[in-house]
Design a protein around this motif. Structure first.
Motif, PDB file in Angstrom:
ATOM      1  N   GLY A   1      22.445 -22.600 -12.961  1.00 10.14           N
ATOM      2  CA  GLY A   1      22.893 -23.531 -13.997  1.00 10.14           C
ATOM      3  C   GLY A   1      22.092 -23.390 -15.280  1.00 10.14           C
ATOM      4  O   GLY A   1      22.653 -23.354 -16.383  1.00 10.14           O
ATOM      5  N   LEU A   2      20.773 -23.292 -15.136  1.00 12.88           N
ATOM      6  CA  LEU A   2      19.925 -23.116 -16.312  1.00 12.88           C
ATOM      7  C   LEU A   2      20.185 -21.779 -16.994  1.00 12.88           C
ATOM      8  O   LEU A   2      20.216 -21.693 -18.227  1.00 12.88           O
ATOM      9  CB  LEU A   2      18.455 -23.241 -15.928  1.00 12.88           C
ATOM     10  N   SER A   3      20.361 -20.743 -16.199  1.00 16.37           N
ATOM     11  CA  SER A   3      20.627 -19.432 -16.801  1.00 16.37           C
ATOM     12  C   SER A   3      22.020 -19.400 -17.434  1.00 16.37           C
ATOM     13  O   SER A   3      22.233 -18.683 -18.414  1.00 16.37           O
ATOM     14  CB  SER A   3      20.460 -18.313 -15.785  1.00 16.37           C
TER      15      SER A   3
ATOM     16  N   THR B   1      21.663 -14.341 -11.850  1.00 19.42           N
ATOM     17  CA  THR B   1      20.718 -15.269 -11.218  1.00 19.42           C
ATOM     18  C   THR B   1      21.210 -15.691  -9.844  1.00 19.42           C
ATOM     19  O   THR B   1      20.430 -15.743  -8.887  1.00 19.42           O
ATOM     20  CB  THR B   1      20.516 -16.508 -12.114  1.00 19.42           C
ATOM     21  N   TRP B   2      22.485 -15.985  -9.727  1.00 21.95           N
ATOM     22  CA  TRP B   2      23.016 -16.414  -8.441  1.00 21.95           C
ATOM     23  C   TRP B   2      22.949 -15.284  -7.411  1.00 21.95           C
ATOM     24  O   TRP B   2      22.626 -15.515  -6.247  1.00 21.95           O
ATOM     25  CB  TRP B   2      24.452 -16.908  -8.603  1.00 21.95           C
ATOM     26  N   LYS B   3      23.222 -14.070  -7.853  1.00 19.99           N
ATOM     27  CA  LYS B   3      23.213 -12.932  -6.939  1.00 19.99           C
ATOM     28  C   LYS B   3      21.832 -12.714  -6.330  1.00 19.99           C
ATOM     29  O   LYS B   3      21.714 -12.440  -5.133  1.00 19.99           O
ATOM     30  CB  LYS B   3      23.656 -11.663  -7.682  1.00 19.99           C
ATOM     31  N   TYR B   4      20.791 -12.837  -7.148  1.00 18.93           N
ATOM     32  CA  TYR B   4      19.461 -12.496  -6.666  1.00 18.93           C
ATOM     33  C   TYR B   4      18.626 -13.684  -6.211  1.00 18.93           C
ATOM     34  O   TYR B   4      17.634 -13.491  -5.518  1.00 18.93           O
ATOM     35  CB  TYR B   4      18.699 -11.703  -7.730  1.00 18.93           C
TER      36      TYR B   4
ATOM     37  N   GLY C   1      30.825 -13.970 -27.122  1.00 20.66           N
ATOM     38  CA  GLY C   1      29.447 -13.694 -26.734  1.00 20.66           C
ATOM     39  C   GLY C   1      28.870 -14.778 -25.862  1.00 20.66           C
ATOM     40  O   GLY C   1      28.143 -14.515 -24.902  1.00 20.66           O
ATOM     41  N   SER C   2      29.206 -16.021 -26.159  1.00 22.27           N
ATOM     42  CA  SER C   2      28.719 -17.143 -25.367  1.00 22.27           C
ATOM     43  C   SER C   2      29.253 -17.099 -23.938  1.00 22.27           C
ATOM     44  O   SER C   2      28.499 -17.283 -22.973  1.00 22.27           O
ATOM     45  CB  SER C   2      29.133 -18.451 -26.040  1.00 22.27           C
ATOM     46  N   VAL C   3      30.531 -16.836 -23.807  1.00 21.62           N
ATOM     47  CA  VAL C   3      31.131 -16.752 -22.466  1.00 21.62           C
ATOM     48  C   VAL C   3      30.535 -15.581 -21.683  1.00 21.62           C
ATOM     49  O   VAL C   3      30.151 -15.740 -20.517  1.00 21.62           O
ATOM     50  CB  VAL C   3      32.668 -16.632 -22.570  1.00 21.62           C
ATOM     51  N   LEU C   4      30.450 -14.430 -22.328  1.00 23.42           N
ATOM     52  CA  LEU C   4      29.888 -13.260 -21.638  1.00 23.42           C
ATOM     53  C   LEU C   4      28.432 -13.496 -21.235  1.00 23.42           C
ATOM     54  O   LEU C   4      28.032 -13.179 -20.112  1.00 23.42           O
ATOM     55  CB  LEU C   4      29.982 -12.022 -22.526  1.00 23.42           C
ATOM     56  N   GLY C   5      27.653 -14.062 -22.145  1.00 21.62           N
ATOM     57  CA  GLY C   5      26.249 -14.325 -21.835  1.00 21.62           C
ATOM     58  C   GLY C   5      26.085 -15.329 -20.712  1.00 21.62           C
ATOM     59  O   GLY C   5      25.252 -15.143 -19.813  1.00 21.62           O
ATOM     60  N   ALA C   6      26.878 -16.388 -20.744  1.00 17.75           N
ATOM     61  CA  ALA C   6      26.769 -17.419 -19.713  1.00 17.75           C
ATOM     62  C   ALA C   6      27.139 -16.882 -18.334  1.00 17.75           C
ATOM     63  O   ALA C   6      26.410 -17.079 -17.360  1.00 17.75           O
ATOM     64  CB  ALA C   6      27.653 -18.610 -20.072  1.00 17.75           C
TER      65      ALA C   6
END
Length: 143
Positions: free
Chosen positions: A96-98, A85-88, A73-78
């Motif tokens: 980085g924060l997201s 965030t990077w895409k938009y 879950g941590s990997v998927l969420g990160a």
């Protein structure tokens, strides 16, 4: 003088208030407030405990399996939140924060999924962890 007693009274009140809410942490103080810490253990030591204790061993094994859910879950969420965030935004610090926030949220959601799918709510995982620490303390000779 009156000022320090005012603050001291409120400080004691806060300590008592939060001490009641976090009283479950007292289970671990025997192992954390030591002059000499317990030696590190390996996965084979944990497996040996799981095999030797028919009551708490399966509970500890299930709790260890729950970590896999949380890690996934941590990997998927990160990755998904940072990618979104990077895409938009194309903002490195935002991504980085997201990434960090997504990892924390993903870990939490993974733990919840594990709690329901492995039915951890029916098990006393804290008692199993404390029993393992007691077993490890006895095995290592109290070092």
């Amino acid at each position: 003088m009156a000022e320090s007693s005012f603050f001291r009274k409120h400080w004691e009140g806060w300590k008592e208030f939060w001490g009641e809410r976090f009283s479950f942490l007292e289970n671990y103080t025997r192992f954390t407030d030591r002059d000499k810490p317990l030696p590190s253990w390996s996965a084979s030591d944990v497996d040996e405990f799981i095999a030797s204790d028919p009551v708490h061993g399966p509970t500890l094994k299930t709790a260890r399996e729950a970590v896999n859910y949380a890690a996934i879950g941590s990997v998927l969420g990160a990755v998904t939140t940072a990618g979104f965030t990077w895409k938009y935004s194309r903002s490195l610090h935002g991504a980085g924060l997201s990434f960090v926030a997504g990892a924390m949220f993903g870990w939490t959601f993974g733990q919840e999924i594990a709690s329901h799918s492995l039915q951890l709510y029916r098990l006393d995982t804290m008692a199993a962890q404390v029993k393992f620490l007691e077993w490890w303390e006895n095995k290592t000779g109290g070092h």
